[in-house]
Design an enzyme around this catalytic site. Structure first.
Site, short mmCIF file in Angstrom:
data_model
loop_
_atom_site.label_atom_id
_atom_site.label_comp_id
_atom_site.label_asym_id
_atom_site.label_seq_id
_atom_site.Cartn_x
_atom_site.Cartn_y
_atom_site.Cartn_z
N GLU A 120 23.59 -14.09 14.65
CA GLU A 120 22.71 -15.13 14.56
C GLU A 120 23.83 -16.60 13.86
OE1 GLU A 120 18.80 -15.69 14.34
OE2 GLU A 120 20.03 -16.03 16.18
N THR A 168 17.27 -25.07 17.00
CA THR A 168 17.89 -24.90 15.73
C THR A 168 18.68 -25.96 14.61
OG1 THR A 168 17.40 -22.62 16.36
CG2 THR A 168 18.22 -22.67 14.29
#
Length: 292
Positions: A120, A168
């Site tokens: 991630e 993000t």
């Protein structure tokens, strides 16, 4: 060869910033993995044109390297990138579970979480486990530095994904550096309420526990129509509404009988501000599943 289905997830759930996560019944990524001398990646599906196939720039490449398990990896995206539904986490989770099985590494699901979180980091810049934990383990998860706790919760949910992109990095960029003590106390109380609600399978408690006065209000400004969608969902019977992950998806907890009307109402509210959206009538679901 193995095939793995890894679910979309919702992180934070309002009051549990960087800690809480939930696996969703739908949508999901499907990842096919075959042993190879070097790692190669092929991506199809929703938003695939925006996802790099270079192993050094894709979450699954980092996972394959961490497990020392080179493979040809085919990712069929069902979870749109930049959705707030754990798109990169679903791919990383599927790769971790599939490679662990294919190469017989013998790691537990909990041990795979930090490996998938490192994947991630390729996309988000930090190894957060709040999305990969539920995608691997299923249910409602609490991710801490010393490990993950998972609860097999059963809560009806609606996720509404607008045709808006929120990265993000942008979402983390608006997070305040500090907060008033009163707000911190309130959010801690809400987080505790949400966790108890998950353990009891109580949509009312879960909904009450979603309230967050620190992060969600500043992130709401990145989502066109958020406040009107949130209000509409409550009017249709939602017990709690908040931003899913970094957004722009909006997630509502509810009773099963209200799920369809909430989904329709949220779509109408986005449409009223000129934003196309898609709604998923779902629930907290299982983690990554292997199909030989």
């Amino acid at each position: 060869m193995v095939t793995v289905r890894a679910p979309a997830t919702s992180a934070n759930l309002g009051s549990g910033f960087d800690v809480f996560g939930a696996a969703l019944g739908r949508p999901a990524d499907v990842v096919r993995i075959e042993k190879a001398d070097r790692t190669t990646i092929e991506v199809t599906g929703v938003g695939s044109q925006y996802i790099p196939e270079d192993p050094e720039k894709n979450t699954v490449g980092a996972v394959a390297e961490a497990l020392e398990a080179p493979a040809h990896i085919q990712i069929d995206k069902g979870v749109r990138p930049a959705s707030g539904l754990g798109s990169s986490a679903a791919s990383a989770a599927a790769a971790a579970v599939g490679l662990n099985d294919l190469y017989g590494r013998g790691l537990t699901r909990e041990e795979l979480v930090p490996i998938a979180a490192e994947g991630e980091a390729v996309v988000s810049g930090a190894a957060h486990a709040d999305n990969v934990a539920p995608s691997i383990m299923g249910g409602f998860t609490i991710a801490r530095p010393d490990g993950v706790t998972a609860v097999d919760a059963s809560i009806p949910l609606v996720t509404c994904l607008p045709e808006i992109v929120v990265s993000t990095r942008d979402a983390r960029g608006v997070v305040p550096d500090g907060a008033r003590l009163e707000d911190v106390v309130e959010v801690v109380g809400n987080a505790a309420t949400l966790a108890i609600g998950m353990a009891r399978g109580d949509p009312e408690l879960v909904g009450r526990g979603m309230d967050d006065s620190i992060v969600s209000p500043v992130r709401a400004d990145l989502i066109t129509g958020y406040e009107s969608v949130r209000s509409a969902a409550f009017e249709a019977g939602a017990t709690g509404v908040t931003i899913s992950g970094a957004g722009p998806a909006v997630i509502a907890a509810c009773r099963e009988r209200d799920r369809r009307s909430i989904a329709a109402t949220m779509l109408d509210a986005f449409d009223a501000v000129g934003v196309d959206a898609r709604a998923y009538q779902t629930a907290i679901g299982r983690g990554a599943e292997i199909f030989e």
